[in-house]
Design a protein around this motif. Sequence first.
Motif, PDB file in Angstrom:
ATOM      1  N   GLU A 295       0.869  -1.173   0.000  1.00 17.42           N
ATOM      2  CA  GLU A 295       0.000   0.000   0.000  1.00 17.42           C
ATOM      3  C   GLU A 295       0.902   1.217   0.000  1.00 17.42           C
ATOM      4  O   GLU A 295       1.945   1.211   0.652  1.00 17.42           O
ATOM      5  CB  GLU A 295      -0.901   0.020   1.241  1.00 17.42           C
ATOM      6  CG  GLU A 295      -1.865  -1.138   1.303  1.00 17.42           C
ATOM      7  CD  GLU A 295      -2.703  -1.139   2.575  1.00 17.42           C
ATOM      8  OE1 GLU A 295      -2.568  -0.199   3.401  1.00 17.42           O
ATOM      9  OE2 GLU A 295      -3.505  -2.072   2.744  1.00 17.42           O
ATOM     10  N   GLY A 296       0.509   2.253  -0.735  1.00 18.37           N
ATOM     11  CA  GLY A 296       1.349   3.439  -0.813  1.00 18.37           C
ATOM     12  C   GLY A 296       0.554   4.726  -0.730  1.00 18.37           C
ATOM     13  O   GLY A 296      -0.644   4.760  -1.007  1.00 18.37           O
ATOM     14  N   ASP A 297       1.258   5.787  -0.347  1.00 19.43           N
ATOM     15  CA  ASP A 297       0.636   7.106  -0.223  1.00 19.43           C
ATOM     16  C   ASP A 297       1.746   8.132  -0.049  1.00 19.43           C
ATOM     17  O   ASP A 297       2.934   7.791  -0.005  1.00 19.43           O
ATOM     18  CB  ASP A 297      -0.293   7.133   0.989  1.00 19.43           C
ATOM     19  CG  ASP A 297      -1.285   8.298   0.957  1.00 19.43           C
ATOM     20  OD1 ASP A 297      -1.360   9.006  -0.070  1.00 19.43           O
ATOM     21  OD2 ASP A 297      -1.988   8.498   1.964  1.00 19.43           O
TER      22      ASP A 297
ATOM     23  N   GLY B  11       7.117   9.710   0.203  1.00 19.85           N
ATOM     24  CA  GLY B  11       6.308   8.573  -0.208  1.00 19.85           C
ATOM     25  C   GLY B  11       6.423   7.463   0.820  1.00 19.85           C
ATOM     26  O   GLY B  11       7.492   7.227   1.380  1.00 19.85           O
ATOM     27  N   THR B  12       5.307   6.799   1.087  1.00 16.89           N
ATOM     28  CA  THR B  12       5.321   5.706   2.051  1.00 16.89           C
ATOM     29  C   THR B  12       4.842   4.434   1.367  1.00 16.89           C
ATOM     30  O   THR B  12       3.861   4.440   0.632  1.00 16.89           O
ATOM     31  CB  THR B  12       4.419   6.018   3.261  1.00 16.89           C
ATOM     32  OG1 THR B  12       3.069   6.200   2.833  1.00 16.89           O
ATOM     33  CG2 THR B  12       4.885   7.274   3.974  1.00 16.89           C
ATOM     34  N   LEU B  13       5.553   3.344   1.605  1.00 20.36           N
ATOM     35  CA  LEU B  13       5.186   2.024   1.094  1.00 20.36           C
ATOM     36  C   LEU B  13       5.145   1.069   2.282  1.00 20.36           C
ATOM     37  O   LEU B  13       6.099   1.014   3.065  1.00 20.36           O
ATOM     38  CB  LEU B  13       6.224   1.524   0.094  1.00 20.36           C
ATOM     39  CG  LEU B  13       6.362   2.297  -1.205  1.00 20.36           C
ATOM     40  CD1 LEU B  13       7.597   1.835  -1.965  1.00 20.36           C
ATOM     41  CD2 LEU B  13       5.118   2.129  -2.056  1.00 20.36           C
ATOM     42  N   VAL B  14       4.046   0.325   2.418  1.00 18.79           N
ATOM     43  CA  VAL B  14       3.907  -0.622   3.521  1.00 18.79           C
ATOM     44  C   VAL B  14       3.451  -1.965   2.951  1.00 18.79           C
ATOM     45  O   VAL B  14       2.468  -2.034   2.219  1.00 18.79           O
ATOM     46  CB  VAL B  14       2.888  -0.134   4.577  1.00 18.79           C
ATOM     47  CG1 VAL B  14       2.846  -1.080   5.764  1.00 18.79           C
ATOM     48  CG2 VAL B  14       3.213   1.270   5.036  1.00 18.79           C
ATOM     49  N   GLU B  15       4.186  -3.016   3.291  1.00 21.76           N
ATOM     50  CA  GLU B  15       3.843  -4.364   2.828  1.00 21.76           C
ATOM     51  C   GLU B  15       2.698  -4.881   3.690  1.00 21.76           C
ATOM     52  O   GLU B  15       2.745  -4.806   4.912  1.00 21.76           O
ATOM     53  CB  GLU B  15       5.080  -5.264   2.932  1.00 21.76           C
ATOM     54  CG  GLU B  15       5.035  -6.484   2.026  1.00 21.76           C
ATOM     55  CD  GLU B  15       4.207  -7.606   2.585  1.00 21.76           C
ATOM     56  OE1 GLU B  15       3.538  -8.300   1.800  1.00 21.76           O
ATOM     57  OE2 GLU B  15       4.219  -7.784   3.820  1.00 21.76           O
ATOM     58  N   ARG B  16       1.661  -5.427   3.069  1.00 20.31           N
ATOM     59  CA  ARG B  16       0.426  -5.768   3.778  1.00 20.31           C
ATOM     60  C   ARG B  16       0.559  -6.919   4.772  1.00 20.31           C
ATOM     61  O   ARG B  16      -0.087  -6.908   5.815  1.00 20.31           O
ATOM     62  CB  ARG B  16      -0.691  -6.095   2.775  1.00 20.31           C
ATOM     63  CG  ARG B  16      -1.190  -4.874   2.047  1.00 20.31           C
ATOM     64  CD  ARG B  16      -2.247  -5.217   1.007  1.00 20.31           C
ATOM     65  NE  ARG B  16      -3.354  -6.011   1.493  1.00 20.31           N
ATOM     66  CZ  ARG B  16      -4.427  -5.533   2.124  1.00 20.31           C
ATOM     67  NH1 ARG B  16      -4.529  -4.244   2.348  1.00 20.31           N
ATOM     68  NH2 ARG B  16      -5.387  -6.341   2.521  1.00 20.31           N
TER      69      ARG B  16
ATOM     70  N   GLY C   5      -5.740   0.706   4.693  1.00 16.50           N
ATOM     71  CA  GLY C   5      -5.740   0.955   6.139  1.00 16.50           C
ATOM     72  C   GLY C   5      -4.378   0.829   6.803  1.00 16.50           C
ATOM     73  O   GLY C   5      -4.045   1.604   7.699  1.00 16.50           O
ATOM     74  N   ILE C   6      -3.582  -0.140   6.388  1.00 18.04           N
ATOM     75  CA  ILE C   6      -2.255  -0.324   6.988  1.00 18.04           C
ATOM     76  C   ILE C   6      -1.390   0.898   6.700  1.00 18.04           C
ATOM     77  O   ILE C   6      -0.672   1.391   7.567  1.00 18.04           O
ATOM     78  CB  ILE C   6      -1.589  -1.612   6.460  1.00 18.04           C
ATOM     79  CG1 ILE C   6      -2.413  -2.817   6.890  1.00 18.04           C
ATOM     80  CG2 ILE C   6      -0.162  -1.744   6.955  1.00 18.04           C
ATOM     81  CD1 ILE C   6      -2.002  -4.101   6.222  1.00 18.04           C
ATOM     82  N   ASN C   7      -1.488   1.396   5.464  1.00 22.50           N
ATOM     83  CA  ASN C   7      -0.694   2.561   5.094  1.00 22.50           C
ATOM     84  C   ASN C   7      -1.160   3.806   5.834  1.00 22.50           C
ATOM     85  O   ASN C   7      -0.334   4.609   6.276  1.00 22.50           O
ATOM     86  CB  ASN C   7      -0.769   2.781   3.580  1.00 22.50           C
ATOM     87  CG  ASN C   7       0.159   3.855   3.109  1.00 22.50           C
ATOM     88  OD1 ASN C   7      -0.277   4.941   2.773  1.00 22.50           O
ATOM     89  ND2 ASN C   7       1.444   3.561   3.104  1.00 22.50           N
ATOM     90  N   GLU C   8      -2.457   3.973   6.002  1.00 19.55           N
ATOM     91  CA  GLU C   8      -2.978   5.126   6.739  1.00 19.55           C
ATOM     92  C   GLU C   8      -2.492   5.105   8.182  1.00 19.55           C
ATOM     93  O   GLU C   8      -2.109   6.136   8.736  1.00 19.55           O
ATOM     94  CB  GLU C   8      -4.505   5.157   6.683  1.00 19.55           C
ATOM     95  CG  GLU C   8      -5.076   5.488   5.315  1.00 19.55           C
ATOM     96  CD  GLU C   8      -4.804   6.922   4.896  1.00 19.55           C
ATOM     97  OE1 GLU C   8      -4.843   7.833   5.741  1.00 19.55           O
ATOM     98  OE2 GLU C   8      -4.559   7.134   3.693  1.00 19.55           O
ATOM     99  N   ASN C   9      -2.498   3.930   8.801  1.00 20.28           N
ATOM    100  CA  ASN C   9      -2.007   3.802  10.172  1.00 20.28           C
ATOM    101  C   ASN C   9      -0.521   4.140  10.239  1.00 20.28           C
ATOM    102  O   ASN C   9      -0.067   4.861  11.137  1.00 20.28           O
ATOM    103  CB  ASN C   9      -2.260   2.392  10.694  1.00 20.28           C
ATOM    104  CG  ASN C   9      -1.806   2.238  12.124  1.00 20.28           C
ATOM    105  OD1 ASN C   9      -2.208   2.987  12.997  1.00 20.28           O
ATOM    106  ND2 ASN C   9      -0.940   1.273  12.355  1.00 20.28           N
TER     107      ASN C   9
END
Length: 192
Positions: free
Chosen positions: A44-46, A58-63, A135-139
Amino acid sequence: MRTGRGLRHPSRKTGQRKNRIPDMINISQRPADADDRAIPGHWEGDLIIGKGNQTAIGTLVERSTNYTMLVHLPDGYTAEKMRDALTAKIKTLPAALRGTLTWDQGVEMREWKQTAIDADIKIFFCDPHSPWQRGINENTNGLLRQYFPKGSDFSIHSEQDLDRVAAELNDRPRKRLAFEKPIEAIEKLLLQ
């Protein structure tokens, strides 16, 4: 609230927003294995935006593991700069961890097709005004605001600064992972 902000009020804007991202692929077409977080490689990215909307990170989070990577964007976040920086960051991952990337409908992703080709990853877009679809990225972005408060100038941070913050987040035990650290969870995947 922990974040120090009040309640959010809905926008009063009217009218239709034009599609700013050409030919985007909706999250509803994302493979089903990305939804349950059992299979790694789905991201997830944002962006988190800095002072005066001039800089961003930029943020990248592996689910499945909550592993976080930060994308250095010190000179702004135009579509071209985003494409180049995001592609470079994704290419640091092994091919097995490059399944999908889910992003919001921000104009910074206008060059998504080239990113998908160059980084060898499938990119999908959330529905408008649906942050819970990432949701994981928002957190994670909420956690990152402790390091990078709103109104900060992000251009003062080097890529090494961002890597240090990401390493600190990845070394933090998570309840969702039975108090395992994201770095431990992803290392297990890389050893398989």
